[in-house]
Design an enzyme around this catalytic site. Structure first.
Site, PDB file in Angstrom:
ATOM      1  N   ASP A 104       0.802  -1.228   0.000  1.00 41.97           N
ATOM      2  CA  ASP A 104       0.000   0.000   0.000  1.00 41.97           C
ATOM      3  C   ASP A 104       0.832   1.275   0.000  1.00 41.97           C
ATOM      4  OD1 ASP A 104       0.802  -0.904   2.530  1.00 41.97           O
ATOM      5  OD2 ASP A 104      -0.835   0.098   3.570  1.00 41.97           O
ATOM      6  N   GLU A 171      -0.499  -2.291   5.283  1.00 40.91           N
ATOM      7  CA  GLU A 171       0.520  -2.137   6.336  1.00 40.91           C
ATOM      8  C   GLU A 171       0.438  -0.761   6.972  1.00 40.91           C
ATOM      9  OE1 GLU A 171       3.808  -0.648   8.303  1.00 40.91           O
ATOM     10  OE2 GLU A 171       3.512  -0.027   6.227  1.00 40.91           O
TER      11      GLU A 171
END
Length: 439
Positions: A104, A171
């Site tokens: 991400d 994350e």
């Protein structure tokens, strides 16, 4: 140890295509092997950098990596814990080793001025449009991770065991590792004997690697604190229970938790990052909302900090009379513990490739990430930092030059692409080969 990919040094590679293997080279030719696949890694990096996706929305990123792993012969499963993916390469009897990359990006507007800078904007479910950028180096992690998979897949005659490539979503909000585990990551796929991950460092020169045997990153808890009083006219405060005053007292009082309730030998951070209340000069509001981040290295300290925040919020509200305080933990992730024996073993292996001067033990930090979740399942994990700062800029900053380098999450953060990518790929590959079985 490193003979497993020595032949790749002489390989002729097309982008993510087949390799033509030459004669085995010396073990020290790992760097030449990385050089052979570097054009593919760099192209992927630029592609990922220009097309970042926010946490929980990594659909295209995951699909791109899944497609590449399938092309290398991995068994690939997607949609694990959101947009997580797992690629498994079985290569005879031996240990299972997990390499993890995070997928991400961040809601940050990139201001690097790079020709391949992100211009992506995303509209969230609430209708807010935000810029998106890989301002934390996850594009570098993914590219190096896939580069290592390329090297290992093309040298299967040189190692034995099972390689598990885990692409983890979310994350940045501390949810991805837990979501993948809850989706059966270690039940549906081989549970590893060891797991390894890296992170770009904005405090180390490119070409170098840092490690910490033990707690490498802190736990992180995001708290919402709401102080509810009784609003009214600013000219008649005696007829109100002013939540702004209560919140101000709480902000000052809660700072004493770290300074007076936690041992100075225990790392801990408590920061009030946001406070909102009121709409006009002469109106006392009904409530004030605060947002806090809490960091610690030890679980006992973490638990004490959270309870102390609840205690102080309730106490300040009660002392005011007629007020209430609510504390809610919104996001939470444990400390990342890099198993010492495993960490030192891998540091030695990586130094054997990059040179002793390039690999150094460093201090732990109060930043956080959720890789530690895997370690809480009983799997030994190791976590390394890969330098991302252009060496000349690093030298200038450490010798009285510009006082600050762009940090992770900064709109100006830009890794020294070529050096950092080569080093990160080497680190992933060397770590895997050290842990996988030998033929």
């Amino acid at each position: 140890m490193l003979r497993a990919i020595a032949a790749v040094a002489a390989a002729s590679l097309s982008p993510l295509g087949a390799a033509r293997t030459g004669e085995p080279a010396r073990a020290g030719d790992l760097l030449a092997g990385v050089e052979a696949v570097y054009p593919d890694i760099e192209r992927l990096y630029v592609e990922l950098h220009q097309n970042p996706e926010l946490s929980l929305h990594e659909e295209k990123t995951a699909a791109r990596l899944a497609r590449a792993l399938r092309g290398l012969g991995f068994e690939v499963a997607t949609g694990i814990g959101g947009h997580g993916l797992v690629g498994v390469l079985r290569n005879g009897h031996g240990p299972t080793v997990m390499l993890r990359a995070d997928l991400d990006a961040l809601p940050v507007e990139e201001k690097t001025g790079l020709p391949y800078a992100s211009r992506v904007r995303f509209t969230d479910p609430d209708g807010r449009t935000v810029p998106v950028a890989h301002a934390c180096g996850h594009d570098l992690h993914m590219s190096a991770w896939l580069g290592a998979a390329m090297l290992l897949a093309r040298a299967r005659d040189r190692w034995r065991g099972t390689l598990a490539m885990v692409g983890q979503p979310a994350e940045e909000i501390g949810q991805g590792a837990r979501a993948m585990l809850e989706s059966g990551l270690f039940e549906r796929f081989p549970k590893p004997e060891a797991a390894f991950a890296i992170h770009a460092s904005a405090e180390l020169p490119a070409g170098t690697v840092g490690y910490v045997p033990g707690t490498v990153m802190a736990s992180a808890d995001s708290l919402d604190v709401t102080i509810r009083g009784r609003g009214g006219h600013g000219a008649y405060p005696h007829r109100t229970v002013d939540p702004i005053v209560i919140a101000a007292k709480f902000v000052l009082a809660v700072q004493t938790v770290v300074s007076r309730e936690v041992s100075p030998l225990d790392p801990a951070v408590l920061t009030v990052g946001s406070i909102h209340g009121g709409t006009k000069h002469n109106i006392i509001p009904d409530e004030v909302r605060l947002q806090l981040t809490v960091r610690a290295h030890r679980e006992e300290v973490r638990a004490h900090l959270l309870e102390a925040i609840r205690r102080m919020a309730r106490a300040e509200a009660e002392a005011a009379g007629g007020a209430e305080a609510e504390v809610v933990v919104r996001e939470s992730t444990p400390a990342t513990f890099s198993e010492p024996a495993l960490t030192r073993r891998l540091a030695s292996a990586i130094a054997g490739v990059l040179g002793q001067e390039a690999v150094r033990e460093i201090q732990p930090v109060m930043g956080a990430e959720d890789f530690g979740q895997y370690g809480r399942t009983g799997v030994p994990v190791a976590y390394f930092w890969v330098g991302a700062v252009e060496p000349a800029a690093y030298e200038a900053a450490t010798r009285g030059g510009p006082p600050l380098l762009p940090s992770l999450h900064s709109p100006l953060f830009a890794p020294d692409r070529a050096r950092a990518l080569r080093t990160a790929t080497t680190v992933f590959a060397a770590a895997a080969l050290e842990l996988l079985g030998k033929p």
